[in-house]
Design an enzyme around this catalytic site. Structure first.
Site, PDB file in Angstrom:
ATOM      1  N   CYS A  63      15.277  53.825  44.288  1.00 12.52           N
ATOM      2  CA  CYS A  63      14.591  53.081  43.232  1.00 12.52           C
ATOM      3  C   CYS A  63      14.596  51.596  43.565  1.00 12.52           C
ATOM      4  O   CYS A  63      15.569  51.078  44.128  1.00 12.52           O
ATOM      5  CB  CYS A  63      15.265  53.312  41.880  1.00 12.52           C
ATOM      6  N   HIS A 115      24.023  57.381  76.845  1.00 15.66           N
ATOM      7  CA  HIS A 115      23.147  57.860  75.778  1.00 15.66           C
ATOM      8  C   HIS A 115      23.885  57.879  74.445  1.00 15.66           C
ATOM      9  O   HIS A 115      25.114  58.002  74.404  1.00 15.66           O
ATOM     10  CB  HIS A 115      22.630  59.261  76.108  1.00 15.66           C
ATOM     11  N   ILE A 169      10.169  62.925  78.041  1.00 15.77           N
ATOM     12  CA  ILE A 169      10.972  62.205  79.030  1.00 15.77           C
ATOM     13  C   ILE A 169      12.220  62.995  79.421  1.00 15.77           C
ATOM     14  O   ILE A 169      12.733  62.876  80.535  1.00 15.77           O
ATOM     15  CB  ILE A 169      11.370  60.800  78.488  1.00 15.77           C
ATOM     16  N   PHE A 219      12.703  63.954  65.975  1.00 14.25           N
ATOM     17  CA  PHE A 219      11.419  64.636  66.107  1.00 14.25           C
ATOM     18  C   PHE A 219      11.571  66.017  66.747  1.00 14.25           C
ATOM     19  O   PHE A 219      10.651  66.834  66.726  1.00 14.25           O
ATOM     20  CB  PHE A 219      10.455  63.794  66.957  1.00 14.25           C
ATOM     21  N   GLU A 220      12.741  66.309  67.333  1.00 18.02           N
ATOM     22  CA  GLU A 220      12.945  67.587  68.006  1.00 18.02           C
ATOM     23  C   GLU A 220      13.503  68.675  67.090  1.00 18.02           C
ATOM     24  O   GLU A 220      13.729  69.798  67.540  1.00 18.02           O
ATOM     25  CB  GLU A 220      13.929  67.419  69.173  1.00 18.02           C
ATOM     26  N   CYS A 225      26.435  67.883  71.670  1.00 17.42           N
ATOM     27  CA  CYS A 225      25.929  68.506  72.890  1.00 17.42           C
ATOM     28  C   CYS A 225      27.061  68.837  73.845  1.00 17.42           C
ATOM     29  O   CYS A 225      27.802  67.933  74.264  1.00 17.42           O
ATOM     30  CB  CYS A 225      24.934  67.565  73.568  1.00 17.42           C
TER      31      CYS A 225
END
Length: 673
Positions: A85, A227, A337, A458-459, A590
């Site tokens: 809000c 990463h 990529i 997005f994966e 991972c």
């Protein structure tokens, strides 16, 4: 007639006039009778539809603010605030003795209070089942509170109010599992649940370990690129060491190679890559392209550091997919990529190819369609991202042109609709990390965290993508890369810092849990700079309820790898070995990235600088390809799609060479019987 198991829309009549109102029907093996819209909802909708102009509707909203009962000050707590809000708003949800829902609400803005009053009037006294069956989007549309009545941010706030009411109603009536979370304040971290405890364990690293690493790296001029998905132990030490040795960089895969080039140009003679093998290959290729061939690049082990997604692109099935593309005129292959140089080189030899990342894939595809007539785009190998792109484009095709053009100025709903049949995506490539964010896990996010900020890579599978896109539409979500997620969290915290009251912001982390280190450091740095002790950020880890939480013990008491059902991938032991891994095959962290341990980095750094050490590190170099593609080395050929992407990133359009290649490439001769 609706098919069995399909949600149905119900058209109902309001007093004196006919209107459509959507009530969600529960999925079942057979279509159930339509549910009756409660009278209170019909009455509220009727009042708004009787208003002849936006001014009357605006005045009616303010009238509902005056009708709110007093809200006790002792309930104006951060945990009762409504996220999303533009002003402070509080909602209290309870059940009376007959099991009906009773609502109380307040806001420091009269307009927001009016919106809350509308919901209180419409929903108080309903059964929990009736309240949870209300479709918020349909309800708000029927009130016709468009731009003529209030700004879009206010309308989004009303949707967030309803999401909060429904989530709290569900909590009162359903035993929902709570995901582990980490509460971040200016000076402390408070983990809730064993998984969160494992993530938080190394966020405040050992000073001696940091000093040892800084001494080694600086003495031997070693740069480190890592990463976001590194283990928290490694990231914690690296982040602290970066304050003393500037040539340490943690990012998503796109930026790692560029950071390595800057380090080499600044005098680093060695680059240590903490990631999976395609990342070290990309670093090596970009350094070579920059003329920095003398700079050594090392991985953290002589063993393969694989990636389920990258391996999918090296399969015979993916080659067949590319051969189909090669038979189609005017084809462009957009490859993620996160693939090997071999994949990029082989693909480009068959079909003109450009790499992409999760943050630029939408723009890459839309620009390609805008720039090349009659183009067919073949995306791969990530199946979830491909499906999500197709879903996004399908949604765009039904939106007003001005909305489409906010995403890409060269497109309209019609042009997007026209490209849909010519957008192809690969059907058999998934990441074992992002696989966890589907099915049951996503449904628990919807039920238990529907009013929180939702982030999704997005994966992720389509269920989580859809959920985050719905949240994004009301200013409560983001879908994109790891960098996009971090930027979104920082932006929402900045908004809170510009307000003077206490708040708790709740974010569901729909990607690999290794991001938590970067999030914690960013959030605490912002809170420290602002000297704010009254703001809290809670990061929720949506770990599957069937997560593995106990390490198996091998002989001699040593932890043994845990085999994931239906997979040949073992979860490597570590601080959180196996923690958060679904029995369906997905993990919140991972297992490949766990091979990049702090001990491995120290061992590599200690060997750098001597002939004996260099010999021992020979197997730690990125994979060298002896074969050639089109007269180029594999590394050179694999670098071409990357360079096409770098041109696009700089110029916002495909290079002339790539466009010419697409339009002039001859269709490959058919093979096989």
């Amino acid at each position: 007639m609706a098919r069995p198991g399909q949600q149905t829309s119900v058209v109902l009549a309001a007093p004196a006039r006919r209107q459509s109102f959507v009530v969600k029907a529960a999925s079942s093996a057979a279509v159930k009778p339509a549910k009756q819209t409660p009278a209170a909802l019909q009455t509220v909708v009727y009042k708004f539809q009787q208003c002849s102009d936006p001014k009357q509707r605006y005045q009616l909203v303010l009238h509902y603010a005056d009708g709110l009962s007093a809200y006790p000050d002792e309930l104006k707590l951060p945990e009762n605030r409504v996220l999303g809000c533009t002003s402070q708003a509080w909602v209290d949800v309870s059940l009376d003795s007959s099991g009906k829902v009773q609502l109380r609400a307040a806001s420091d803005s009269k307009l927001t209070a009016g919106l809350a009053g509308v919901l209180v009037s419409a929903l108080s006294g309903l059964t929990p089942e009736q309240l949870l069956d209300v479709d918020g989007t349909s309800f708000m549309q029927l009130l016709n509170l468009g731009p003529g009545v209030m700004a879009p941010s206010r309308a989004s706030g009303a949707a967030n109010l309803l999401a909060t009411i429904q989530r709290r109603t569900r909590v009162l009536t359903t035993q929902l599992p709570r995901f582990p979370s980490l509460l971040i304040t200016r000076d402390s971290l408070q983990p809730q649940g064993t998984f969160a405890e494992a993530q938080a364990q190394f966020l405040q690293p050992n000073a001696q370990q940091v000093a040892q690493l800084v001494q080694l790296l600086s003495a031997k001029r070693i740069g480190v690129v890592a990463h976001y998905y590194m283990d928290p132990q490694v990231q914690g030490v690296l982040s602290a060491a970066a304050e003393q040795w500037p040539h340490i960089h943690i990012s998503d895969s796109l930026v790692m190679a560029d950071a390595a080039v800057r380090m080499a140009q600044a005098g680093c003679s060695t680059i240590a890559v903490l990631g999976v093998d395609f990342m070290s290959e990309n670093v090596r290729a970009i350094l070579d392209d920059a003329g920095l061939t003398d700079v050594q690049v090392y991985r953290m082990t002589s063993a393969d550091i694989g990636c389920s997604l990258a391996e999918a692109a090296e399969s015979a099935e993916y080659t067949s997919y590319l051969q189909e593309a090669a038979q189609t005129p005017n084809s462009l292959h957009v490859v993620y990529i996160n693939t090997s140089l071999r994949t990029k080189a082989t693909a480009h030899s068959l079909v003109p190819t450009i790499t992409c990342t999760s943050s630029n894939v939408v723009q890459t595809v839309l620009q390609a369609f805008a720039q090349v007539p009659d183009l067919t785009v073949w995306y791969g190998p990530d199946t979830y991202m491909g499906r999500n792109l197709a879903q996004l484009f399908t949604q765009l095709a039904d939106l007003p042109d001005e909305v489409v053009q906010q995403l890409h100025p060269a497109h309209t709903a019609a042009t997007v609709r026209a490209l849909l049949p010519r957008f192809k995506h690969y059907a058999s490539g998934t990441c074992i990390v992002h696989h966890i964010f589907g099915g049951e896990t996503c449904e628990l996010v919807r039920k238990g965290y529907g009013d929180a900020y939702l982030t999704a890579h997005f994966e992720v599978p389509g269920e989580m993508f859809t959920l985050a896109m719905e949240a994004k539409a009301r200013g409560m979500g983001v879908v994109g890369s790891t960098s996009n997620i971090l930027d979104f969290i920082a932006a929402k915290l900045l908004e809170a810092l510009q307000q003077s009251y206490a708040q708790r912001l709740v974010f569901v982390l729909g990607t690999e849990s290794g991001m938590i280190t970067s999030i914690v450091r960013k959030v605490q740095a912002m809170l420290l700079e602002a000297c704010r002790e009254d703001l809290e950020v809670e990061i929720v880890f949506p770990v599957n309820p069937q997560a593995i939480t106990i390490q198996q013990q091998g002989s001699g008491g040593a932890a043994a790898p845990v085999e994931l059902p239906g997979s040949n991938i073992a979860v490597l032991p570590g601080a959180a070995g196996g923690e958060g891994c679904s029995s369906e095959g997905g993990c919140a962290s991972c297992p490949y990235m766990k091979m990049n341990s702090l001990d491995a980095l120290l061992a590599v750094a200690q060997r750098v600088g001597s002939d004996a050490g260099a010999a021992m590190l020979e197997g730690f170099k990125p994979r060298a390809y002896e074969d050639k593609v089109g007269g180029l080395s594999m590394a050179q050929a694999g670098c071409v799609p990357i360079l096409h992407m770098r041109h696009f990133s700089q110029q916002k359009q495909l290079s002339k060479d790539l466009v010419q290649d697409v339009m002039s490439r001859r269709v490959a001769p058919a093979t096989g019987c």
